[in-house]
Design an enzyme around this catalytic site. Sequence first.
Site, PDB file in Angstrom:
ATOM      1  N   GLU A 176     -56.493  -0.471 -37.451  1.00  0.00           N
ATOM      2  CA  GLU A 176     -56.980  -1.382 -38.409  1.00  0.00           C
ATOM      3  C   GLU A 176     -58.354  -2.252 -37.645  1.00  0.00           C
ATOM      4  O   GLU A 176     -58.431  -3.267 -37.504  1.00  0.00           O
ATOM      5  CB  GLU A 176     -56.181  -2.432 -38.632  1.00  0.00           C
ATOM      6  CG  GLU A 176     -54.700  -1.896 -39.601  1.00  0.00           C
ATOM      7  CD  GLU A 176     -53.969  -3.031 -40.144  1.00  0.00           C
ATOM      8  OE1 GLU A 176     -53.804  -4.068 -39.707  1.00  0.00           O
ATOM      9  OE2 GLU A 176     -53.328  -2.550 -41.167  1.00  0.00           O
ATOM     10  N   GLU A 375     -49.713   3.920 -42.725  1.00  0.00           N
ATOM     11  CA  GLU A 375     -48.846   2.333 -42.988  1.00  0.00           C
ATOM     12  C   GLU A 375     -48.560   2.152 -44.420  1.00  0.00           C
ATOM     13  O   GLU A 375     -49.770   2.159 -45.082  1.00  0.00           O
ATOM     14  CB  GLU A 375     -49.339   1.153 -42.209  1.00  0.00           C
ATOM     15  CG  GLU A 375     -49.360   1.218 -40.552  1.00  0.00           C
ATOM     16  CD  GLU A 375     -49.752  -0.018 -40.018  1.00  0.00           C
ATOM     17  OE1 GLU A 375     -49.686  -1.114 -40.765  1.00  0.00           O
ATOM     18  OE2 GLU A 375     -50.289  -0.092 -38.827  1.00  0.00           O
TER      19      GLU A 375
END
Length: 478
Positions: A176, A375
Amino acid sequence: MSAFPKDFLWGGAVAAHQFEGGWSADGKGISIADVMTAGDNQTKRRITDGVQPGENYPNHDAIDFYHHYKDDVELFSKLGLKCFRTSIAWSRIFPKGDEEQPNEKGLQFYDDLFDDLLAHHIEPVITLSHFEMPYHLVQAYGGWRNRKLIGFFVKFAKVVFDRYKDKVKYWMTFNEINNQVGMLNEWSLFTNSGLIIQPDENKEQAMFQAAHYEAVASALAVQIGHMINPDFKIGCMVAMGPVYPATPNPNDVFKAERMMQTNYYLADVQVKGHYPAFLEHYFARRQFNLDITLEDRDVLLAGKVDYIGFSYYASHVVKAADDEPTDFITLGSNQEIKNTTLHRSDWGWEIDPVGLRYALNWFSDRYDVPLFIVENGLGAFDKVEENGSIHDDYRIDYLRQHIEQMKLAVEVDGVKLMGYTPWGIIDLVSAGTGQMEKRYGVIYVDKDDQGKGTLARSKKDSFDWFHKVIQSNGEDLT
Ligand code: BGP
């Protein structure tokens, strides 16, 4: 016939610092996750000055996978996982981050883990840096605001690429990496970049500089990885949350699109190998004077990633302000509007399965590389019945609805998708709040927010359901 290819990577995802525990075992150094206290829905996690006595650091012991990994891999195998996404804790390999030699015991742990996964026919999918850089790099170098970090990261990458070149094929560089851009808050600047903002510092400038060095480090790692093993697939990893306009007012529409452009500019840098024009102009207008050299630009172009890994949990809604600046860029201070058409999780995250299809299409249109959902999941309170069973229908519903949309993206829209690894396949410490009781797993772990529990593992209803999904290659979602 299934919508998904035969080799579709059904799996589960975790990160070393959130589940391994063993924070000081076998020579491991302190990571940035080791100085973050427990928080909850209302209380923010605090970043302490080193590890302080009397503080509660939930990542220190987490669910102690470090000492339970054999039993846990056994469970993953029973679940039918084709792949398992985790990270290599950088501070197990280079405890302080700037040593000459790696820590052999740390390397050995991952050798054993990968061997065990492969023996169970589970493909490891490995993130190099997932919110867990060595804390010493923050103290001694100021984190990623320092160009020297590129060298330390590249060395770490090279050591693990070399060591595991025959065991790991799928890699991601920074987890991320773009989290810090939109949020621009204390937590994201620290977890992404090891930045503690100084009183006289412009945090936006510091963030863009740190993110640039990370992008350069990522591109160098991609090049080195491909030299070590040309079969490696090395991806970037971005947090994706589609941004919708609050109304059809063109200003709101443009505001939402500008937020998409800024939130995902690092995908441009990592996939296309260059910065988008609007951002180069923004840097110049704001006189950030970033250290971006011509050589860096060559590195970015030569180190483009093979795929986009992304997380998807929720979507967002924005509205342009009356005094919106002409460039529509207001990082870190965008007012979120509640989406009245959606329900929210117990932690207030909007549940938006169609947003996943939107995200897949948005990426697919923009970037000519395969996608990997690494995810996705629902953080929720679970109730253990007297007989030990856990009826988590809400989690099954969440996953089912997202898989249905993912299927439409593949079958109807022609999106090239490599796999799907739901987040926190086994309960673990929440990154945002430090809680155990924000649970994502299909495997329950007996541990609460006070750190109490036997650490025993048990199956939730979602375990058998997800097993069936994998066995049918995504066809049986009942
Ligand atoms: C992502 C992170 C993960 C993870 C997940 C869920 O941002 O990559 O590390 O934890 O979100 O968030 P949380 O743990 O805050 O519920």
